[in-house]
Enzyme design. Structure first.
Site, PDB file in Angstrom:
ATOM      1  N   ASP A 196      83.636 -82.938  34.315  1.00 24.39           N
ATOM      2  CA  ASP A 196      83.568 -81.488  34.403  1.00 24.39           C
ATOM      3  C   ASP A 196      84.161 -81.064  35.742  1.00 24.39           C
ATOM      4  O   ASP A 196      84.634 -81.906  36.524  1.00 24.39           O
ATOM      5  CB  ASP A 196      82.132 -80.987  34.260  1.00 24.39           C
ATOM      6  CG  ASP A 196      82.058 -79.645  33.538  1.00 24.39           C
ATOM      7  OD1 ASP A 196      82.686 -78.681  34.028  1.00 24.39           O
ATOM      8  OD2 ASP A 196      81.395 -79.561  32.491  1.00 24.39           O
ATOM      9  N   HIS A 263      87.408 -76.942  32.189  1.00 22.82           N
ATOM     10  CA  HIS A 263      86.450 -77.752  32.935  1.00 22.82           C
ATOM     11  C   HIS A 263      87.132 -79.008  33.488  1.00 22.82           C
ATOM     12  O   HIS A 263      86.571 -80.106  33.448  1.00 22.82           O
ATOM     13  CB  HIS A 263      85.249 -78.113  32.066  1.00 22.82           C
ATOM     14  CG  HIS A 263      84.335 -76.951  31.792  1.00 22.82           C
ATOM     15  ND1 HIS A 263      83.566 -76.352  32.769  1.00 22.82           N
ATOM     16  CD2 HIS A 263      84.080 -76.259  30.654  1.00 22.82           C
ATOM     17  CE1 HIS A 263      82.868 -75.352  32.250  1.00 22.82           C
ATOM     18  NE2 HIS A 263      83.173 -75.271  30.961  1.00 22.82           N
ATOM     19  N   GLU A 326      84.969 -72.927  27.045  1.00 26.13           N
ATOM     20  CA  GLU A 326      85.145 -72.113  28.258  1.00 26.13           C
ATOM     21  C   GLU A 326      86.469 -72.379  28.977  1.00 26.13           C
ATOM     22  O   GLU A 326      86.520 -72.455  30.203  1.00 26.13           O
ATOM     23  CB  GLU A 326      83.954 -72.332  29.211  1.00 26.13           C
ATOM     24  CG  GLU A 326      82.629 -71.896  28.619  1.00 26.13           C
ATOM     25  CD  GLU A 326      81.455 -72.124  29.532  1.00 26.13           C
ATOM     26  OE1 GLU A 326      80.510 -71.315  29.500  1.00 26.13           O
ATOM     27  OE2 GLU A 326      81.445 -73.130  30.269  1.00 26.13           O
ATOM     28  N   ASP A 419      68.159 -75.992  29.711  1.00 28.47           N
ATOM     29  CA  ASP A 419      68.173 -75.356  31.029  1.00 28.47           C
ATOM     30  C   ASP A 419      67.573 -73.956  30.956  1.00 28.47           C
ATOM     31  O   ASP A 419      67.400 -73.309  31.995  1.00 28.47           O
ATOM     32  CB  ASP A 419      69.575 -75.321  31.628  1.00 28.47           C
ATOM     33  CG  ASP A 419      70.609 -74.668  30.730  1.00 28.47           C
ATOM     34  OD1 ASP A 419      70.366 -74.556  29.517  1.00 28.47           O
ATOM     35  OD2 ASP A 419      71.676 -74.285  31.239  1.00 28.47           O
TER      36      ASP A 419
END
Length: 765
Positions: A196, A263, A326, A419
């Site tokens: 990442d 990423h 993303e 999370d």
């Protein structure tokens, strides 16, 4: 009366048992379970018997023996040979009446415990059920096991957990702890996030810079925090081989993830020619959506194919995860080289370019007998026919993919993102809001109702996701995962008709005891008692009506009002009760056997505490619902303190504050790094006009556009923590207070630990 005498007799003999007729404390609940006849007592003389030459049975037996020794202090010997009476027998049987390789049959009779299965996986899962039968409650030594007949097999073939080792790096021992808990919960896929923006964690021998440079970042600092030390680490190929083998022995497949085309900042930091701009960025210290993408030239495609060669040599899994999420296309849009490549390929949009990029990986994996799995963004612009889609942006991606004929895995945010905090309690640790409770995990249904029967067959299963930006220690991991993993495992394994929330709660005390014997720092948020009062009424009257409850609405709540520790002999909470100020309430929820379901919680009821709001009791100012609870530094080494912030609006709201007689305000404050990559959402960050270069904390009445009643300058040297205190213009009645920090948005975020309203006799600085 017979049942009571039975349990008492066992207790006097030093045995542990569940009362006959009670549902065994098994998680996940088996597909079929019945009880009849007489049970069996397991002692240190009870052998575990397997056939000679059956390596799978021997592995399951050895693991069962090690768990019994560790959690029950019961030393069971493993033997090979003819199954005997008075033993725990694990035996492969091609005719076992189960539907697949993961199914098993377990019987407890006066002659012993017998597990049969068609394959090694089934024997292993049967052994895990046998271990749970041996641990009905915390204790040691001999145990009486009630008579049961179990015929069991999983609902879904993909029962997963994703572990992010990029944002924070976990030791090999910590990864093994995750694997062991997965095995005990009958989960079978470890999705391992290894690359990442914040770190490249897998050794690739052909490209050593990926770990020499890409595995290390420099955390951000602010104010007086001093110079940061590099943070990171990586797994050698020998480490990975050992972890893959460790997981395989527990019938868990490790699916690696290498994120692309976005990423990619750690990779571009290692080899700048892989990026679009040709410049070398740092390995990112920022959470969120960073701008760096792989470029799309032949060299980069070849580089990633070479990386995949080494990855496939390490991971025998059918699936290889390539991310795909993303990927902000700004760099591609701004690059003449990328645009020329798109034109040459006849590609009309950047989304279609990503589809082409992912397809290059999918074809390469297919040529090597593997399959591609990616996040649901891979649907944008088209997706390779063989691709499996992991739906994280809610469930719509799974619905769309299944209708297009793709296999899908449900891993939606926030529903299954660990999370997300487990509660809104003031004493919670770090994470995102809204919270996702134990009950919400239990009630999650993996098959969307929008799918018909044929489309539903494409649902492989579900997966919880542990992204670790805000989990800097392994204790954070354990707190986030457990006991929600119990709920997830039952959602993934147990038939819908067999699932029962209240019965699940009744089985939880035994599971919590198993965690304690293994030193798993599970969260007790679902069972912790909240002490609630009307603070303004109490301030006015000098006494309070106290309400006690916990999130799960489970357990017997006992309390004290003198500051002593509550227990089974303390008053049982039945209805709200009145106390005079000042007093200290302590409360705890107990299981029927008297064991605590959570640590006792304390609330002091006096005027200073009632005039104080902790960070978790403050609300967002109107305009943005983003909420995040963080620690003072991104790589903190403890669970506390924490600060609830909104990265888009450095403003907190005190609701319904009684201001009669109030002359001052005290705000406990922390200087927090603004290390958030917001991509296109950066324009949403609110800036407040300041009157001093370093800014101030401005307090406004009723709304964030209301009358200013206090202003306190922020320190220029940005200490890690500090206290702001100032006078408040005289007011009457109850009002909302808006606390806005006016410092430049290029600087730190200010976290509010607590806000206290001060009467005149305490208001002087």
């Amino acid at each position: 009366m017979k049942k009571t005498r039975y349990v008492l007799a066992l207790a006097l003999c030093g045995l542990t048992a569940v009362a006959h007729g009670a549902t065994p404390s098994l998680i996940p609940m088996p597909a079929q379970l019945s009880e009849s006849g007489e049970g069996f007592t397991v002692t240190a003389q009870t052998p575990i018997v397997v056939d000679g030459g059956d390596a799978d049975a021997r592995g399951a037996a050895d693991y069962l023996a090690s768990l019994a020794a560790h959690t029950r202090h019961l030393a069971l010997q493993v033997r090979t040979g003819v199954p005997e009476s008075g033993a725990i027998v694990l035996k492969r049987d091609p005719q076992a009446p189960v539907a697949n390789a993961e199914g098993y049959v377990l019987d407890v009779t006066p002659q012993g415990i017998r597990v049969t299965a068609r394959d090694g996986a089934g024997l292993f899962y049967g052994a895990m059920t046998a271990w749970q039968l041996l641990t009905p409650a915390q204790g040691s030594g001999d145990v009486r096991v009630e008579p049961v007949h179990i015929r069991d097999e999983p609902r879904f073939t993909w029962r997963g957990l994703m572990l992010d080792s990029c944002r924070h790096f976990w030791s090999t021992d910590e990864v093994r702890t995750v694997i062991d808990q997965m095995a005990q919960h009958k989960l079978n896929v470890l999705h391992w996030h290894l690359t990442d923006d914040q770190g490249w964690r897998i050794e690739i021998k052909r490209y050593p810079e990926l770990t020499r440079i890409g595995a290390w970042r420099t955390p951000p600092t602010v104010g007086k925090q001093g110079e940061a030390k590099p943070y990171g680490g990586f797994y050698t190929q020998d480490d990975i081989r050992a972890i893959v083998a460790y997981a395989a022995a527990r019938h868990i497949t490790v699916v690696p993830e290498l994120d692309m085309p976005g990423h990619a900042q750690a990779a571009v930091a290692s080899y700048p020619e892989l990026g679009v701009t040709g410049t070398r960025p740092p390995v990112s210290p920022d959470w969120g959506v960073n701008p760096y993408l792989y470029n799309v030239d032949d060299h980069t495609i070849e580089f990633l194919h070479n990386v995949l060669d080494e990855v496939m040599a390490l991971f025998p899994s059918t699936y290889i995860h390539v991310g795909g999420d993303e990927a902000v296309k700004d760099q591609w849009k701004a690059s003449p080289t990328v645009q020329a490549r798109m034109k040459a390929l006849g590609i009309k949009s950047e989304d279609a370019m990503q589809s082409w990029f992912i397809e290059q990986m999918g074809k390469y994996l297919m040529a090597h007998g593997r399959r591609l799995v990616g996040w649901d963004e891979i649907l944008e612009g088209g997706v390779p026919p063989s691709a499996t889609v992991m739906s994280w942006r809610g469930t719509q991606g799974a619905i769309d993919a299944a209708k297009q004929g793709h296999d899908v895995v449900l891993a939606p945010a926030p529903q299954l993102y660990m999370d997300s905090m487990q509660s809104d309690r003031p004493d919670e640790t770090t994470g995102r809001l809204p919270s996702m409770s134990l009950e919400s995990y239990y009630r999650f249904e993996a098959v969307p109702k929008e799918l018909n029967a044929a489309q539903a067959k494409h649902v492989l299963g579900l997966q919880a996701t542990l992204f670790t930006e805000h989990m800097p220690t392994f204790r954070h991991i354990e707190h986030a995962a457990f006991p929600r993993l119990d709920a997830l495992s039952e959602s993934a394994w147990t038939p819908v008709k067999q699932r029962d929330w209240r019965q699940f709660l009744a089985r939880m005390p035994s599971q919590l005891a198993r965690y304690r014997t293994q030193d798993i720092a599970y969260a007790d948020s679902a069972f912790a008692v909240s002490v609630d009062v009307d603070r303004n009424a109490a301030i006015t009257s000098g006494h309070a009506s106290v309400t006690l409850a916990n999130q799960a609405k489970f357990g017997n709540v006992h309390y004290t009002t003198d500051g002593s520790e509550p227990g089974a002999s303390s008053p049982l909470y039945v209805r709200p009760f009145a106390v005079n100020l000042p007093t200290t309430i302590k409360a705890v929820a107990l299981a029927d056997d008297g064991t605590a379901l959570a640590a006792a919680r304390t609330r002091v009821l006096d005027l200073p505490s009632l005039r104080t709001r902790s960070t978790g009791e403050l609300e967002n100012c109107p305009g943005s619902d983003f909420r995040l609870r963080v620690q003072p530094t991104p790589d903190a080494t403890s669970m506390a303190p924490t600060y609830l912030i909104n990265v888009f609006d450095n403003c907190r709201m005190v609701r319904a504050a009684r201001l009669d007689g109030i002359a001052g305000i005290r705000v406990e404050t922390a200087t927090l790094p603004r290390n958030y990559a917001l991509a296109h959402d950066a324009k949403l960050v609110v800036a407040y006009k300041s009157t001093a270069p370093q800014g101030e904390l401005v307090v406004r009445l009723d709304s964030c556009r209301g009358k200013e009643i206090a202003s306190m300058p922020l320190p220029t040297d940005q200490p890690a923590t500090f206290t702001l205190q100032g006078a408040v213009a005289k007011q009457a009645g109850t009002h909302n207070l808006c606390l806005a920090f006016t410092s430049p948005i290029s600087g730190p975020i200010w976290g509010v630990g607590a806000v206290t309203l001060l009467p005149a006799d305490q208001a002087s600085p």
